[in-house]
Motif scaffolding. Structure first.
Motif, PDB file in Angstrom:
ATOM      1  N   GLU A 129      -7.365  -5.070  -9.299  1.00 41.44           N
ATOM      2  CA  GLU A 129      -8.247  -4.024  -8.772  1.00 41.44           C
ATOM      3  C   GLU A 129      -9.707  -4.202  -9.219  1.00 41.44           C
ATOM      4  N   ASP A 133     -12.710  -5.444  -6.718  1.00 45.38           N
ATOM      5  CA  ASP A 133     -13.801  -4.493  -6.595  1.00 45.38           C
ATOM      6  C   ASP A 133     -15.143  -5.198  -6.832  1.00 45.38           C
ATOM      7  N   GLY A 182     -11.721   1.773   0.980  1.00 45.99           N
ATOM      8  CA  GLY A 182     -10.450   1.773   0.254  1.00 45.99           C
ATOM      9  C   GLY A 182      -9.507   0.706   0.798  1.00 45.99           C
ATOM     10  N   ASP A 183      -9.451   0.596   2.129  1.00 48.21           N
ATOM     11  CA  ASP A 183      -8.566  -0.399   2.755  1.00 48.21           C
ATOM     12  C   ASP A 183      -9.053  -1.819   2.474  1.00 48.21           C
ATOM     13  N   LYS A 185     -10.587  -2.914  -0.170  1.00 49.56           N
ATOM     14  CA  LYS A 185     -10.183  -3.289  -1.535  1.00 49.56           C
ATOM     15  C   LYS A 185      -8.680  -3.561  -1.598  1.00 49.56           C
ATOM     16  N   GLU A 186      -7.917  -2.715  -0.909  1.00 53.62           N
ATOM     17  CA  GLU A 186      -6.461  -2.900  -0.936  1.00 53.62           C
ATOM     18  C   GLU A 186      -6.056  -4.223  -0.279  1.00 53.62           C
ATOM     19  N   MET A 189      -6.752  -6.962  -2.795  1.00 53.83           N
ATOM     20  CA  MET A 189      -5.738  -6.973  -3.864  1.00 53.83           C
ATOM     21  C   MET A 189      -4.397  -7.493  -3.334  1.00 53.83           C
ATOM     22  N   GLY A 190      -4.038  -7.055  -2.134  1.00 57.02           N
ATOM     23  CA  GLY A 190      -2.764  -7.489  -1.541  1.00 57.02           C
ATOM     24  C   GLY A 190      -2.731  -8.997  -1.341  1.00 57.02           C
ATOM     25  N   PHE A 237       0.364   0.392  -7.014  1.00 54.18           N
ATOM     26  CA  PHE A 237      -0.178  -0.339  -5.867  1.00 54.18           C
ATOM     27  C   PHE A 237       0.172   0.352  -4.549  1.00 54.18           C
ATOM     28  N   GLY A 238      -0.779   0.368  -3.638  1.00 57.11           N
ATOM     29  CA  GLY A 238      -0.609   1.045  -2.359  1.00 57.11           C
ATOM     30  C   GLY A 238       0.325   0.305  -1.408  1.00 57.11           C
ATOM     31  N   LYS A 240      -0.089  -1.035   1.577  1.00 59.08           N
ATOM     32  CA  LYS A 240      -0.518  -2.303   2.180  1.00 59.08           C
ATOM     33  C   LYS A 240      -0.211  -3.487   1.263  1.00 59.08           C
ATOM     34  N   ILE A 241      -0.429  -3.281  -0.024  1.00 60.66           N
ATOM     35  CA  ILE A 241      -0.221  -4.357  -0.999  1.00 60.66           C
ATOM     36  C   ILE A 241       1.255  -4.760  -1.020  1.00 60.66           C
TER      37      ILE A 241
END
Ligand SMILES: [Fe+2]
Ligand SMILES: [Fe+2]
Length: 325
Positions: A129, A133, A182-183, A185-186, A189-190, A237-238, A240-241
């Protein structure tokens, strides 16, 4: 990947350059020496003011030939410290884009190398993250696009380099596609974590140059589910990840693994990750093949492999690659 001899498992090499001007860190540094043919780790500096001076002098002198190490228990603290130092570095308007991006890229690869090669605890993956970022901040400062990324990425094939590259491709794609902050960044990370499950596949299989046997391939095929389970288990983790870890080997025509999903049954994040995963693999150097140029890679993806992808995403990506920035 080399097997690390047991005597070295408690110490990890670090990059003192990444410590920058922050000498206020809460971990000991060690150096390696040989005693009667055995490696021994001796303390180079501790947490006292006097010791910090020693590290400061070393870093300022630029004489960083000596490898420095941290104790295994301090690895996460070390990466947190380095991340804090870099936050200040990337905000400095006097420093150029390539230098900033290069440092964040090195840090990201070190984190993933630590995870894959030394099998660090999964908690290290939380670093995805802050590093993504920072990458987002650095890359959006000049909106460099895929053309700018090309100047930073390393094309040697290691799972850790590949992980970070896919993260940066997904981040850039999401930015150019106009996703929310937000998406974006996700997605970054994913991409960075999509192959995390490979940590559970024996290194000999991951690094095998020749054709895999059926048994070996069955082992490889476990990594999407293993990765999804590991990341879901961390609870931070969200969606999408998790989808990117689980679905990046699904193919649009339904013949991928592990679930054999078809078309839009595969999540958007999973479909994007699939395109970026293949593109990085093709444009990367392997011991048995030279890296393909972007043009050659896209040619293959648009012809023989096209049934594997969501064509809209692939076309969009081709267009983005062609843009100057
Ligand atoms: Fe994979
Ligand atoms: Fe991959």
């Amino acid at each position: 990947m080399n097997v690390i001899p047991p005597t070295q498992t408690q110490y990890r090499p670090i990059d003192p350059k990444l410590l920058g001007n922050d000498f206020d860190f809460a971990f000991d540094l060690y150096y390696k020496t040989s005693v009667e043919g055995h490696d021994q780790f001796l303390k180079f500096s501790g947490k006292t003011e006097q010791h910090r001076d020693k590290v400061r002098r070393l870093i300022e002198s630029g004489d960083l030939e000596e490898e420095l190490y941290v104790n295994e228990q301090d690895v996460v603290t070390y990466y947190q410290t380095v991340t804090g130092t870099l936050q200040a570095f990337i905000l400095d308007p006097k420093i150029g884009f390539e230098q900033k991006a290069g440092k964040v890229y090195d840090l990201s690869r070190n984190v993933m190398q630590e995870f894959f090669q030394y099998q660090a605890a999964p908690s290290l993956l939380k670093m995805a993250e802050p590093v993504m970022d920072m990458m987002d901040q650095v890359l959006s400062e000049k909106s460099v696009g895929f053309a700018g990324l090309g100047k930073i990425l390393n094309k040697d094939y290691y799972t850790y380099t590949h992980s970070v590259n896919v993260g940066l491709y997904c981040l850039t794609y999401a930015t150019k596609a106009g996703m929310s902050p937000g998406d974006i960044k996700e997605m970054g990370m994913g991409g960075m974590l999509h192959d995390a499950g490979k940590v559970e596949v024996p290194a000999e299989i991951i690094n095998k140059d020749g054709k895999l046997t059926d048994v070996e391939f069955a082992e490889i095929k476990k990594h999407p589910e293993a990765g999804r389970d590991m990341l879901a288990g961390m609870g931070c983790f969200g969606e999408k990840i998790l989808q990117m870890a689980y679905e990046h080997h699904e193919k649009y025509n339904g013949v991928g693994y592990p679930q054999g999903l078809r078309g839009d049954e595969i999540s958007l994040a999973g479909r994007i990750c699939k395109v970026m995963d293949v593109y990085d693999a093709l444009t990367t150097r392997r011991s048995y093949k030279a890296p393909l140029s972007p043009f050659q890679a896209l040619g293959i993806m648009k012809q023989g492999m096209v049934v594997e992808f969501d064509v809209q995403i692939l076309d969009q990506f081709v267009k983005m690659l062609g843009e100057e920035n």
